[in-house]
Scaffold this motif. Structure first.
Motif, mmCIF file in Angstrom:
data_model
loop_
_atom_site.group_PDB
_atom_site.id
_atom_site.type_symbol
_atom_site.label_atom_id
_atom_site.label_comp_id
_atom_site.label_asym_id
_atom_site.label_seq_id
_atom_site.Cartn_x
_atom_site.Cartn_y
_atom_site.Cartn_z
ATOM 1 N N ALA A 1 69.673 47.618 6.327
ATOM 2 C CA ALA A 1 69.383 47.884 7.745
ATOM 3 C C ALA A 1 68.964 49.329 7.992
ATOM 4 N N LEU A 2 69.342 50.186 7.090
ATOM 5 C CA LEU A 2 69.086 51.601 7.324
ATOM 6 C C LEU A 2 67.911 52.110 6.508
ATOM 7 N N GLU A 3 66.849 52.382 7.215
ATOM 8 C CA GLU A 3 65.704 53.002 6.553
ATOM 9 C C GLU A 3 65.456 54.320 7.247
ATOM 10 N N ARG A 4 65.382 55.350 6.466
ATOM 11 C CA ARG A 4 65.165 56.667 7.060
ATOM 12 C C ARG A 4 63.819 56.716 7.762
ATOM 13 N N GLU A 5 63.845 57.148 9.004
ATOM 14 C CA GLU A 5 62.599 57.306 9.766
ATOM 15 C C GLU A 5 61.807 58.459 9.150
ATOM 16 N N THR A 6 60.586 58.197 8.773
ATOM 17 C CA THR A 6 59.797 59.264 8.156
ATOM 18 C C THR A 6 58.508 59.546 8.899
ATOM 19 N N GLU A 7 58.136 58.636 9.776
ATOM 20 C CA GLU A 7 56.870 58.824 10.488
ATOM 21 C C GLU A 7 57.111 58.901 11.984
ATOM 22 N N ILE A 8 56.431 59.827 12.620
ATOM 23 C CA ILE A 8 56.545 59.926 14.084
ATOM 24 C C ILE A 8 55.946 58.658 14.713
ATOM 25 N N PHE A 9 54.721 58.361 14.339
ATOM 26 C CA PHE A 9 54.072 57.144 14.851
ATOM 27 C C PHE A 9 54.382 56.039 13.843
ATOM 28 N N ASN A 10 55.591 55.509 13.969
ATOM 29 C CA ASN A 10 56.067 54.599 12.922
ATOM 30 C C ASN A 10 55.549 53.174 13.125
ATOM 31 N N GLN A 11 55.884 52.330 12.181
ATOM 32 C CA GLN A 11 55.336 50.976 12.180
ATOM 33 C C GLN A 11 55.708 50.201 13.443
ATOM 34 N N ARG A 12 56.946 50.348 13.867
ATOM 35 C CA ARG A 12 57.380 49.605 15.063
ATOM 36 C C ARG A 12 56.588 50.036 16.288
ATOM 37 N N VAL A 13 56.405 51.331 16.404
ATOM 38 C CA VAL A 13 55.681 51.847 17.574
ATOM 39 C C VAL A 13 54.206 51.411 17.502
ATOM 40 N N ARG A 14 53.663 51.427 16.295
ATOM 41 C CA ARG A 14 52.286 50.964 16.117
ATOM 42 C C ARG A 14 52.147 49.520 16.595
ATOM 43 N N GLU A 15 53.095 48.713 16.152
ATOM 44 C CA GLU A 15 53.035 47.292 16.526
ATOM 45 C C GLU A 15 53.173 47.127 18.043
ATOM 46 N N TRP A 16 54.053 47.910 18.613
ATOM 47 C CA TRP A 16 54.245 47.869 20.079
ATOM 48 C C TRP A 16 52.930 48.201 20.780
ATOM 49 N N LYS A 17 52.294 49.238 20.293
ATOM 50 C CA LYS A 17 51.030 49.670 20.916
ATOM 51 C C LYS A 17 49.936 48.610 20.697
ATOM 52 N N GLU A 18 49.892 48.079 19.500
ATOM 53 C CA GLU A 18 48.860 47.069 19.188
ATOM 54 C C GLU A 18 49.017 45.814 20.056
ATOM 55 N N ALA A 19 50.268 45.582 20.446
ATOM 56 C CA ALA A 19 50.527 44.429 21.329
ATOM 57 C C ALA A 19 50.289 44.788 22.798
ATOM 58 N N GLY A 20 49.746 45.965 23.035
ATOM 59 C CA GLY A 20 49.421 46.372 24.408
ATOM 60 C C GLY A 20 50.534 47.142 25.102
ATOM 61 N N GLY A 21 51.572 47.470 24.384
ATOM 62 C CA GLY A 21 52.684 48.192 25.000
ATOM 63 C C GLY A 21 52.364 49.675 25.210
ATOM 64 N N LYS A 22 53.058 50.261 26.164
ATOM 65 C CA LYS A 22 52.879 51.693 26.458
ATOM 66 C C LYS A 22 54.146 52.455 26.047
ATOM 67 N N VAL A 23 53.933 53.714 25.706
ATOM 68 C CA VAL A 23 55.052 54.528 25.202
ATOM 69 C C VAL A 23 55.174 55.797 26.045
ATOM 70 N N VAL A 24 56.394 56.093 26.448
ATOM 71 C CA VAL A 24 56.628 57.318 27.219
ATOM 72 C C VAL A 24 57.609 58.210 26.459
ATOM 73 N N GLY A 25 57.205 59.452 26.248
ATOM 74 C CA GLY A 25 58.040 60.400 25.510
ATOM 75 C C GLY A 25 58.993 61.156 26.431
ATOM 76 N N TYR A 26 60.144 61.492 25.910
ATOM 77 C CA TYR A 26 61.131 62.310 26.629
ATOM 78 C C TYR A 26 61.903 63.071 25.573
#
Lengths: 481, 374
Positions: free
Chosen positions: B6-31
């Motif tokens: 379950a634990l994979e070290r996050e190594t990318e800012i624009f990671n795979q999950r976020v890419r998939e979210w964006k590809e599915a038309g999702g929007k991302v807000v940073g804070y």
């Protein structure tokens, strides 16, 4: 080194020591001769010599500063005696309008940074000894030295000890607010806080007004005295007399060459931070205006020529009056102001307690440093304000310098410098150093940088400007009328 | 201790999950600040993404705007903003967390010009008047998100998001209990890694990640640490630092970090309109030195955590030039040591390999002092 003059010894309180020196200044005759100044200079230890020279060497400075320091002495005497007279002594930062406290019958404010500045300039060891003491407590070496050195005499004791500490920098300046909160904890005294919301909308101002009312209510409950409308009116009346003179002073700065001596910039800072709302501020401002007017009438200027008119984009260095203010004046460099010289005052309206409190809330909201560093956008507000002042006063250039690790200004200084050049064509010299601690950048290095900047950048800019204005060979002069 | 699936070290800012979210038309807000109610972003159908640098040590673009006297973590994040790494963000929320952060956001916005940019003004103390103001600010944020992303943030959506993040907090509490065991089943570096990964997830995914991880850990054998340490300090996503400390034989069994326990400390009220509850839940529970008049509350939070986890010592580790933590560390050291808990205060630069060796040496010496040396 042989002890000579006013050496602070272990266990002595900086404030008391400074007061003792002021008491000696108090006794100096009105009309000091050149020989008297020279004698005073030779009497004191080397670090204090530049304070003596800075305040007394130039005749216009001498006249004003003796007068000013005598009045300041009275205020400090009051501060020392305040508790014995049943008053509460509160320490305030230089970002707070002191008139709020003068409006109380039994509260007396003392500005920590003014005390720190005073000690730095007249006690052996200057600001460094207080800074080093702070480091000994484990505080980080990247704090703002102005606030840290200002509060350390309280920590070192014995001597003056406040009943409470006040700050309004939560929201505008982390180190300022933190060191005051730390002092409250360390000394075991109450803290009163007026937060500046980083919100310049009407909503933000209204919140601030409500915060101020609550702040005053808390002070009333703590001190057991009411902020009386009549006393508030008297204070505001005196405050606005000084405001009128401040506007005159600002107008005088526009003349070329600038008739206002450089050291008056420091005097204004002390007046505003410690004396505003009292008669002393009015009297000293009046004298500053009179002296400057007289110099203007006579066409007096210390150097043969005014080579540069500079606006200090942040704050002056205050550990060596002679090396900074007097040296620049002799070099033909007029200091037009710094961030702390830009004040905004609403229209006077003493009709009611509420109208006066609203005015005070506006004054505090737009108080120098609080206004810029507590703005919705630090970089834009800072830029707008300095650009306005530099343009209005006819600056040729800007110099950045102040506290060695100011996170706000240094965090946006690149943007500031770029935009200042774009908007007004004004170059900015960046000098990293410190207001109270000469170890960061010695004054000699500062002078060398400034001199080179004026010679290489400002003088060329002026020459180019003259060439552009001069008619091309063979061209006819523009018609008049 | 074995790494889990379950634990994979996050190594990318624009990671795979976020890419998939964006590809599915999702929007991302940073804070960036834990005072930002992520529920609000989530209720707008967006992905809240906490700004981080994931160990990026490059700052040359940021250094052109900010100075070397500014926090290196903020400069590292700004660098990623200026070099385009964060260009996948559809909006950015600034908070007045500290002076460095404000400078970071201002420079970022000057250069990149987000169309959806909001300054969430968080008061510096918790009182009735500051709470009302904060609630108004949340209303303004809600309005902006609705306008910019053409969505309606309903009370039902807010309630669902609140439930979702409460589940995450509950998961974190359970995770913390596993860290606090006599033989911890979860290390400090694992906990930090989970938080870093989860901070770019929606609540249901984050809660699921925590649950999955704890399921895998449930039957595992814990470690016997040579020292039980607590780590205090600001926002850091440097998992590697904790790993290095734990390689010395210690386990970071508790923390008061911004990427860590302080991010899950919100005490959400049960009753009232959702925006009001969010405002109160967040503003009342910011255990950060940016808050004034609240040091006693912070002290209690740290002391209670330390006692519960039975720590042998605490390390206060913060980035150079951090005035907030620099000053607070003096008080925390005084108060923890008065309570019999030795404290080591360390300054460092963000992700500086050069500092790592120095810090390890100091930690080793500290462990010897508290009797946990190898």
């Amino acid at each position: 080194m042989m002890e000579k003059g006013f050496v602070m010894r272990e266990g002595e309180n900086g404030f008391e020591r400074a007061l003792a020196i002021l008491e000696m200044i108090y006794k100096l005759p009105d009309n000091l001769s050149e020989e008297d100044v020279e004698a005073a200079r030779n009497f004191v230890y080397p670090e204090l010599q530049n304070t003596v020279i800075g305040l007394l060497e130039l005749p216009a400075d001498r006249e004003l500063e003796l007068f000013f320091f005598r009045l300041l002495m009275n205020i400090f005497r009051e501060a020392r005696n305040a508790q014995a007279e049943g008053k509460k002594l509160v320490f305030i930062p230089f970002t707070f309008p002191p008139e709020i406290f003068y409006a109380f019958d039994n509260i007396f404010p003392l500005c920590t940074e003014i005390v720190g500045g005073l000690i730095t300039n007249i006690c052996y060891g200057q600001g460094e000894r207080f800074w080093d003491f702070a480091m000994g407590l484990g505080l980080p070496d990247s704090l703002c030295s102005a606030n840290t050195i200002g509060t350390m005499p309280l920590f070192m004791g014995p001597g003056i000890r406040p009943d409470a500490i006040v700050y309004n920098s939560a929201g505008s300046c982390n180190p300022n607010a933190k060191i005051h909160a730390f002092a409250s904890d360390y000394l075991g005294i109450p803290q009163f806080i007026l937060e500046k919301p980083v919100d310049e909308s009407r909503r933000g101002r209204e919140l601030y007004y409500n915060y101020l009312k609550r702040f005053i209510q808390e002070l009333e409950e703590w001190s057991g005295s009411e902020l009386r409308e009549e006393r508030l009116r008297e204070v505001m009346e005196r405050s606005y007399q000084a405001v009128d003179l401040y506007h005159e002073y600002w107008e005088l700065k526009k003349a070329r060459p600038c008739p206002v001596p450089n050291i008056f910039s420091m005097t204004l800072l002390v007046l505003r931070s410690q004396c505003w709302g009292r008669q002393e501020a009015v009297d000293v401002m009046q004298r500053m205006v009179d002296i400057s007017k007289e110099r203007l009438r006579r066409g007096e200027y210390t150097a043969p020529e005014e080579l540069a008119r500079v606006y200090i984009t942040y704050i002056y260095w205050l550990f060596d009056f002679a090396g900074y203010f007097t040296w620049m004046e002799k070099e033909g460099i007029s200091i037009l102001g710094d961030i702390l010289a830009i004040h905004y005052f609403p229209e006077k309206d003493p009709s009611s307690r509420e109208s006066m409190l609203r005015a005070l809330a506006d004054i505090a909201f737009d108080y120098p440093m609080t206004r810029q560093m507590g703005a919705e956008s630090i970089s834009l507000r800072w830029l707008d304000d300095i650009a306005y002042a530099a343009q209005d006063l006819g600056a040729d250039a800007c110099i950045f310098g102040g506290v060695h690790a100011c996170k706000h200004t240094l965090g946006t200084a690149a943007f500031f410098r770029r935009e200042m050049m774009k908007r007004l064509g004004l170059p900015t010299l960046m000098i990293y150093g410190d207001v109270f601690d000469k170890r960061h950048t010695p004054m000699e290095m500062f002078q060398e940088e400034v001199k080179t900047f004026v010679e290489q950048v400002v003088a060329r800019k002026r020459a180019q400007s003259r060439r552009r204005k001069a008619p091309a060979p063979g061209a006819s002069a523009p018609e008049r009328g | 201790m074995e790494a889990t699936r379950a634990l994979e070290r996050e190594t990318e800012i624009f990671n795979q999950r976020v890419r998939e979210w964006k590809e599915a038309g999702g929007k991302v807000v940073g804070y960036s600040c834990v005072a930002t109610p992520v529920e609000l972003i989530e209720a707008a159908g967006l992905l809240p993404y906490r700004i981080k640098a994931l160990g990026n040590a490059e700052t040359e673009l940021a250094d052109g705007e900010m100075s070397l006297f500014n926090c290196s973590f903020c400069r590292a994040c700004l660098q990623l903003g200026l070099d385009g790494t964060y260009d996948f963000l559809d909006g950015l929320i600034e908070t007045n967390g500290c002076d460095h952060l404000r400078a970071m956001f201002e420079n970022w916005q000057h250069q990149r010009r987000f169309d959806c940019f909001f300054y969430l003004k968080v008061p510096h103390f918790f009182r009735d008047d500051s709470l009302a103001y904060f609630e108004e600010n949340l209303s303004l944020l809600k309005e902006l998100l609705e306008n910019k992303f053409s969505v309606e943030v309903t009370d039902d959506a807010l309630e669902e998001a609140i439930r979702g993040w409460e589940e995450v907090r509950e998961g974190w509490r359970r995770l913390s209990a596993l860290r606090e065991l006599d033989e911890p089943k979860v290390t400090g570096s694992e906990a930090l890694s989970l938080e870093v990964t989860g901070s770019s997830m929606r609540s249901e995914d984050f809660a699921a990640l925590l649950a999955r991880y704890m399921d895998e850990k449930a039957g595992s054998v814990g470690v016997r640490p040579t020292a039980r340490l607590m780590l205090c300090g600001p926002a850091t996503d440097e998992v590697e630092w904790l790993e290095e400390i734990e390689r010395l034989g210690a386990v970071v069994v508790a923390d008061a970090l911004c990427f860590g326990s302080r991010a899950f400390a919100q005490a959400m009220p049960k009753d009232g309109p959702p925006l009001r509850r969010l405002a109160e839940g967040y503003l009342s529970s910011i255990f950060c030195p940016r808050m004034y008049l609240e040091y006693p509350k912070r002290r209690e939070f740290i002391l209670e955590t330390a006692r519960r986890a039975r720590v042998n010592g605490a390390i206060y580790l913060y980035n150079k030039f951090c005035d907030l933590h620099g000053v607070d560390s003096v008080l925390v050291r005084r108060d923890l040591e008065s309570a019999g808990i030795p404290v080591l205060v360390l300054e460092k630069e963000y992700s500086a390999r050069a500092d790592l060796g120095r810090v390890k040496t100091r930690v080793q010496a500290f462990m010897e002092r508290i009797g946990g040396g190898a």
